[in-house]
Scaffold this active site. Structure first.
Site, PDB file in Angstrom:
ATOM      1  N   LYS A  47     101.867 -93.684  73.180  1.00 42.76           N
ATOM      2  CA  LYS A  47     102.542 -94.827  73.810  1.00 42.76           C
ATOM      3  C   LYS A  47     101.585 -96.014  73.927  1.00 42.76           C
ATOM      4  CE  LYS A  47     105.058 -93.594  77.331  1.00 42.76           C
ATOM      5  NZ  LYS A  47     105.539 -93.246  78.685  1.00 42.76           N
ATOM      6  N   LYS A 105      94.673 -93.533  80.083  1.00 44.72           N
ATOM      7  CA  LYS A 105      95.601 -94.226  80.988  1.00 44.72           C
ATOM      8  C   LYS A 105      96.903 -93.463  81.054  1.00 44.72           C
ATOM      9  CE  LYS A 105      97.084 -97.934  83.329  1.00 44.72           C
ATOM     10  NZ  LYS A 105      97.372 -97.076  84.495  1.00 44.72           N
ATOM     11  N   LYS A 158      97.122 -88.008  81.750  1.00 47.88           N
ATOM     12  CA  LYS A 158      98.191 -87.804  82.743  1.00 47.88           C
ATOM     13  C   LYS A 158      97.702 -86.806  83.776  1.00 47.88           C
ATOM     14  CE  LYS A 158     102.705 -88.907  83.222  1.00 47.88           C
ATOM     15  NZ  LYS A 158     103.490 -89.977  82.589  1.00 47.88           N
ATOM     16  N   SER A 213     101.232-102.118  83.673  1.00 49.24           N
ATOM     17  CA  SER A 213      99.996-101.621  84.299  1.00 49.24           C
ATOM     18  C   SER A 213      98.785-102.267  83.633  1.00 49.24           C
ATOM     19  CB  SER A 213      99.888-100.101  84.156  1.00 49.24           C
ATOM     20  OG  SER A 213     100.590 -99.464  85.183  1.00 49.24           O
TER      21      SER A 213
HETATM   22  N1  LIG Z   1     107.704 -94.722  87.026  1.00 50.51           N
HETATM   23  C1  LIG Z   1     107.281 -95.189  85.851  1.00 50.51           C
HETATM   24  O1  LIG Z   1     106.743 -96.301  85.758  1.00 50.51           O
HETATM   25  C2  LIG Z   1     107.500 -94.407  84.605  1.00 50.51           C
HETATM   26  C3  LIG Z   1     108.237 -93.236  84.589  1.00 50.51           C
HETATM   27  N2  LIG Z   1     108.515 -92.630  83.395  1.00 50.51           N
HETATM   28  C4  LIG Z   1     109.322 -91.421  83.336  1.00 50.51           C
HETATM   29  O2  LIG Z   1     110.625 -91.658  83.869  1.00 50.51           O
HETATM   30  C5  LIG Z   1     111.144 -90.462  84.453  1.00 50.51           C
HETATM   31  C6  LIG Z   1     111.557 -90.755  85.884  1.00 50.51           C
HETATM   32  O3  LIG Z   1     110.415 -91.223  86.594  1.00 50.51           O
HETATM   33  P1  LIG Z   1     110.530 -92.078  87.942  1.00 50.51           P
HETATM   34  O4  LIG Z   1     111.789 -92.847  87.950  1.00 50.51           O
HETATM   35  O5  LIG Z   1     109.245 -92.755  88.114  1.00 50.51           O
HETATM   36  O6  LIG Z   1     110.617 -90.927  89.016  1.00 50.51           O
HETATM   37  P2  LIG Z   1     111.231 -90.986  90.475  1.00 50.51           P
HETATM   38  O7  LIG Z   1     110.585 -89.896  91.215  1.00 50.51           O
HETATM   39  O8  LIG Z   1     111.205 -92.365  91.028  1.00 50.51           O
HETATM   40  O9  LIG Z   1     112.787 -90.652  90.211  1.00 50.51           O
HETATM   41  C7  LIG Z   1     113.218 -89.498  89.577  1.00 50.51           C
HETATM   42  C8  LIG Z   1     114.741 -89.448  89.704  1.00 50.51           C
HETATM   43  O10 LIG Z   1     115.237 -88.325  88.976  1.00 50.51           O
HETATM   44  C9  LIG Z   1     116.099 -87.574  89.826  1.00 50.51           C
HETATM   45  N3  LIG Z   1     116.034 -86.187  89.403  1.00 50.51           N
HETATM   46  C10 LIG Z   1     115.096 -85.248  89.660  1.00 50.51           C
HETATM   47  N4  LIG Z   1     115.439 -84.087  89.100  1.00 50.51           N
HETATM   48  C11 LIG Z   1     116.604 -84.298  88.458  1.00 50.51           C
HETATM   49  C12 LIG Z   1     117.469 -83.500  87.699  1.00 50.51           C
HETATM   50  N5  LIG Z   1     117.181 -82.211  87.485  1.00 50.51           N
HETATM   51  N6  LIG Z   1     118.577 -84.071  87.188  1.00 50.51           N
HETATM   52  C13 LIG Z   1     118.842 -85.373  87.403  1.00 50.51           C
HETATM   53  N7  LIG Z   1     118.081 -86.171  88.130  1.00 50.51           N
HETATM   54  C14 LIG Z   1     116.985 -85.644  88.658  1.00 50.51           C
HETATM   55  C15 LIG Z   1     115.581 -87.799  91.227  1.00 50.51           C
HETATM   56  O11 LIG Z   1     116.582 -87.548  92.193  1.00 50.51           O
HETATM   57  C16 LIG Z   1     115.243 -89.283  91.140  1.00 50.51           C
HETATM   58  O12 LIG Z   1     116.430 -90.037  91.294  1.00 50.51           O
HETATM   59  C17 LIG Z   1     110.043 -89.414  84.269  1.00 50.51           C
HETATM   60  O13 LIG Z   1     110.253 -88.713  83.071  1.00 50.51           O
HETATM   61  C18 LIG Z   1     108.768 -90.260  84.138  1.00 50.51           C
HETATM   62  O14 LIG Z   1     107.738 -89.589  83.451  1.00 50.51           O
HETATM   63  C19 LIG Z   1     108.089 -93.153  82.213  1.00 50.51           C
HETATM   64  C20 LIG Z   1     107.354 -94.287  82.174  1.00 50.51           C
HETATM   65  C21 LIG Z   1     106.903 -94.953  83.371  1.00 50.51           C
HETATM   66  O1  LIG Z   2     101.514 -97.251  84.317  1.00 51.49           O
HETATM   67  C1  LIG Z   2     100.944 -96.235  83.975  1.00 51.49           C
HETATM   68  O2  LIG Z   2      99.777 -96.148  83.633  1.00 51.49           O
HETATM   69  C2  LIG Z   2     101.752 -94.949  84.001  1.00 51.49           C
HETATM   70  C3  LIG Z   2     102.633 -94.853  82.835  1.00 51.49           C
HETATM   71  C4  LIG Z   2     103.142 -93.487  82.622  1.00 51.49           C
HETATM   72  O3  LIG Z   2     102.738 -92.528  83.236  1.00 51.49           O
HETATM   73  C5  LIG Z   2     104.119 -93.320  81.575  1.00 51.49           C
HETATM   74  O4  LIG Z   2     104.374 -94.268  80.829  1.00 51.49           O
HETATM   75  O5  LIG Z   2     104.670 -92.217  81.449  1.00 51.49           O
END
Ligand SMILES: NC(=O)C1=CN([C@@H]2O[C@H](COP(=O)(O)OP(=O)(O)OC[C@H]3O[C@@H](n4cnc5c(N)ncnc54)[C@H](O)[C@@H]3O)[C@@H](O)[C@H]2O)C=CC1
Ligand SMILES: O=C(O)CCC(=O)C(=O)O
Length: 421
Positions: free
Chosen positions: A95, A71, A107, A352
Site C-alpha cells: 500500500k 508504517k 502493523k 498519515s
Molecule cells: N482506520 C483507518 O484509518 C483504516 C482502517 N482500515 C481498515 O478498515 C477496516 C475497519 O477499520 P476501522 O473503521 O478503523 O475500525 P473501527 O473499529 O472504527 O470500526 C469497525 C466497524 O466494524 C464493525 N464490525 C466489527 N466486526 C464486524 C463484523 N463481524 N461484521 C460487521 N461489522 C463488524 C464494528 O461494529 C465497527 O462498526 C479494517 O479492516 C481496517 O484494517 C484500512 C485503512 C485505514
Molecule cells: O495511517 C496509518 O499509518 C495506518 C494505516 C493502516 O493501518 C492501514 O492502511 O491499514
C-alpha cells in the site's frame, strides 16, 4: 486453508506470487517479500481495576523497509492472531509503495477486547505497549497509527509515553493523533474520503458518474461511517449500513445523520427505525441488490461461499483483506470490479504521511489544503493503477494484481539499488 477457503495471508501471498510473475521479477523478490523482516512479540502486564495483574500479548510486525520507515496501524481485537498481523503488515508494504510514500510496511496488534476494559486499564495497556516497543519504533524507524479498536486518544497516550522515554516531544512517531497534539483534522475522515474518491473515479468509468448509485456498507466504524458520509456528499445513495450486531436497509436511502445519532446513543445502528427501513444481517448486507458494495469491517467476509450471490458491480475494499483469493476469481470472471484494499483504503495512510511531514517540519496546512493534497495523491494512484491494468489486460488480470505489480516495481527497484537482491 480455512473453512472459508484461503486465509488472508494465503490470499496476499498468492497475489504477490502472481504479481512477481506478471512483472517478470526474479523469484528472490518473492522470497524477500513473502515474509517479514522482523516480528516483535511483547507481553504487557496491566493492573486491572479489581487489583489483579492481567498480561496481554501484542505484536509489531515490521515487514519491509526498503522504501523507508515501517508504517501501519495497531489493531486491538480479541481474535487477532500473529498470522493476521503478518498479512496486514505485508499489505502495508504494498500500500505504501503503491501510493508513492517514503515508507515500508508494518502493523501492530494486541489480542484484547477493548470494550471490556475501563478507561484507566485501556490507558495502562496502551502506554505499556508503547513502552515495550519504544526501542523498535521512532519517526525514522517505524511509525504506528490506529486501526480497528484504536483511536486518536490511544495515539495521544502512546506519543506521551514514547516522549517521556526519549525526554522530549516526538509527535512524528505516531500518526492520527488528536489535532491539539500535532494531528490534522483530515485524518479522522481520510480513509472514508479515499474510499469515496476511488468509488467516484471507478463509477465514472463504469457508468459515467456516481450520482444516484446505490451503496451498501458493512461496518460503521471510522472507515464505514466516513465512507458513507463522503459517498453521499459525492452524490451516491447509501441504502444499507451494518455494525458488528447487524444493520438496517432502506431501498429509498438512509438518513445517515439519524443513523449515526442512534449508533452513538445506543451503541448500534440496529436500533434505527423509520418507515421503509428493515433489519439486515452482516451476511445479507453483502448480497443486497445495490450498485456499490463497501466491506469496511474485517477480512475474509467475501468468500467462495457467497461470491456468486453478490449483486454489486463495484466492490470498494474499505477493510483490509475482505475478499478471499477464491472469491476474487469468481467475481472477476463475472465482470465485477474490485477496488483492492491497498488502493481503495489508502486515504488513511496517505493522510498519515501528510501529518508526519507536518510534524517533522513543525508547519501545518489548513484543512482544505491538506484534503486537496490527499486527493491529488489518491488520483495519481488511481490513474497509475488503471493504466497498469489496461496494459496487463483487464480480462486476464484483476485490479488487485495490477496494483501489486505497480507496488512491487518500486520496492524491487529500491531493494536492487540498495544491493539487497
Ligand atoms: N482506520 C483507518 O484509518 C483504516 C482502517 N482500515 C481498515 O478498515 C477496516 C475497519 O477499520 P476501522 O473503521 O478503523 O475500525 P473501527 O473499529 O472504527 O470500526 C469497525 C466497524 O466494524 C464493525 N464490525 C466489527 N466486526 C464486524 C463484523 N463481524 N461484521 C460487521 N461489522 C463488524 C464494528 O461494529 C465497527 O462498526 C479494517 O479492516 C481496517 O484494517 C484500512 C485503512 C485505514
Ligand atoms: O495511517 C496509518 O499509518 C495506518 C494505516 C493502516 O493501518 C492501514 O492502511 O491499514
Amino acid at each position: 486453508m480455512s473453512l472459508r477457503g484461503t486465509t488472508f495471508l494465503e490470499s496476499v501471498l498468492q497475489t504477490l506470487k502472481r504479481a512477481i510473475e506478471l512483472g517478470g521479477y526474479p523469484q528472490e523478490a518473492y522470497e524477500m517479500l513473502s515474509r517479514p523482516q522482523r516480528i516483535i512479540t511483547v507481553n504487557i502486564p496491566v493492573r486491572m481495576d479489581g487489583g489483579k495483574i492481567q498480561v496481554f500479548t501484542g505484536y509489531r510486525v515490521q515487514h519491509n523497509n526498503a522504501l523507508g520507515p515501517y508504517k501501519g496501524g495497531i489493531r486491538f481485537h480479541p481474535e487477532v492472531t500473529l498470522e493476521e498481523d503478518i498479512a496486514l503488515a505485508t499489505v502495508m508494504t504494498f500500500k505504501n509503495s503503491l501510493n508513492g510514500l517514503p515508507y515500508g510496511g508494518g502493523k501492530g496488534a494486541i489480542a484484547v477486547d477493548y470494550k471490556k476494559l475501563s478507561k484507566r486499564e485501556l490507558e495502562e495497556l496502551s502506554r505499556g505497549y508503547a513502552r515495550a516497543l519504544a526501542p523498535f519504533i521512532g519517526p525514522e524507524v517505524d511509525i504506528p497509527a490506529p486501526d480497528v479498536g484504536t483511536d486518536p486518544q490511544i495515539m495521544a497516550w502512546m506519543v506521551d509515553e514514547y516522549s517521556k522515554i526519549t525526554g522530549h516531544n516526538v509527535p512524528g512517531v505516531f500518526t492520527a493523533k488528536p489535532v491539539v497534539l500535532w494531528g490534522n483534522p483530515v485524518r479522522e475522515y481520510s480513509t472514508g474520503f479515499g474510499v469515496a474518491v476511488w468509488a467516484r473515479e471507478a463509477a465514472k468509468k463504469l457508468w459515467g458518474g456516481i450520482e444516484g448509485k446505490t451503496v451498501a456498507i458493512q461496518g460503521f466504524g471510522n472507515v464505514g461511517y466516513w465512507g458513507a458520509y463522503w459517498l453521499e456528499k459525492m452524490g451516491a445513495k447509501v441504502v444499507a449500513v451494518t455494525d458488528s450486531r447487524g444493520g438496517v436497509y432502506n431501498p429509498s436511502g438512509l438518513k445517515l445523520v439519524e443513523v449515526k445519532a442512534v449508533k452513538d446513543k445506543t451503541g448500534t445502528v440496529m436500533n434505527y427505525e423509520s418507515s421503509g427501513t428493515r433489519k439486515v444481517t452482516n451476511d445479507e448486507v453483502l448480497e443486497l441488490p445495490v450498485d456499490i458494495l463497501v466491506p469496511a469491517a474485517l477480512e475474509n467476509v467475501i468468500h467462495k461461499g457467497n461470491a456468486n450471490n453478490i449483486k454489486a458491480k463495484l466492490i470498494v475494499e474499505g477493510a483490509n483483506g475482505p475478499t478471499t483469493a477464491d472469491a476474487e476469481k469468481v467475481l472477476h470472471t463475472r465482470g465485477v470490479w474490485i477496488l483492492p484494499d491497498l488502493a481503495a483504503n489508502a486515504g488513511g495512510v496517505v493522510m498519515s504521511y501528510l501529518e508526519w511531514v507536518e510534524d517533522l517540519q513543525w508547519y501545518f496546512w489548513d484543512e482544505e489544503e491538506t484534503r486537496n493534497r490527499l486527493e491529488r495523491i489518491l488520483l495519481d494512484t488511481f490513474n497509475r493503477v488503471m493504466n497498469r491494468w489496461n496494459k496487463l489486460g483487464t480480462s486476464q488480470v484483476t485490479i488487485r494484481e495490477a496494483a501489486y505489480v505497480e507496488a512491487v516495481d518500486r520496492i524491487y527497484n529500491a531493494m536492487k539499488v540498495r544491493g539487497w537482491i
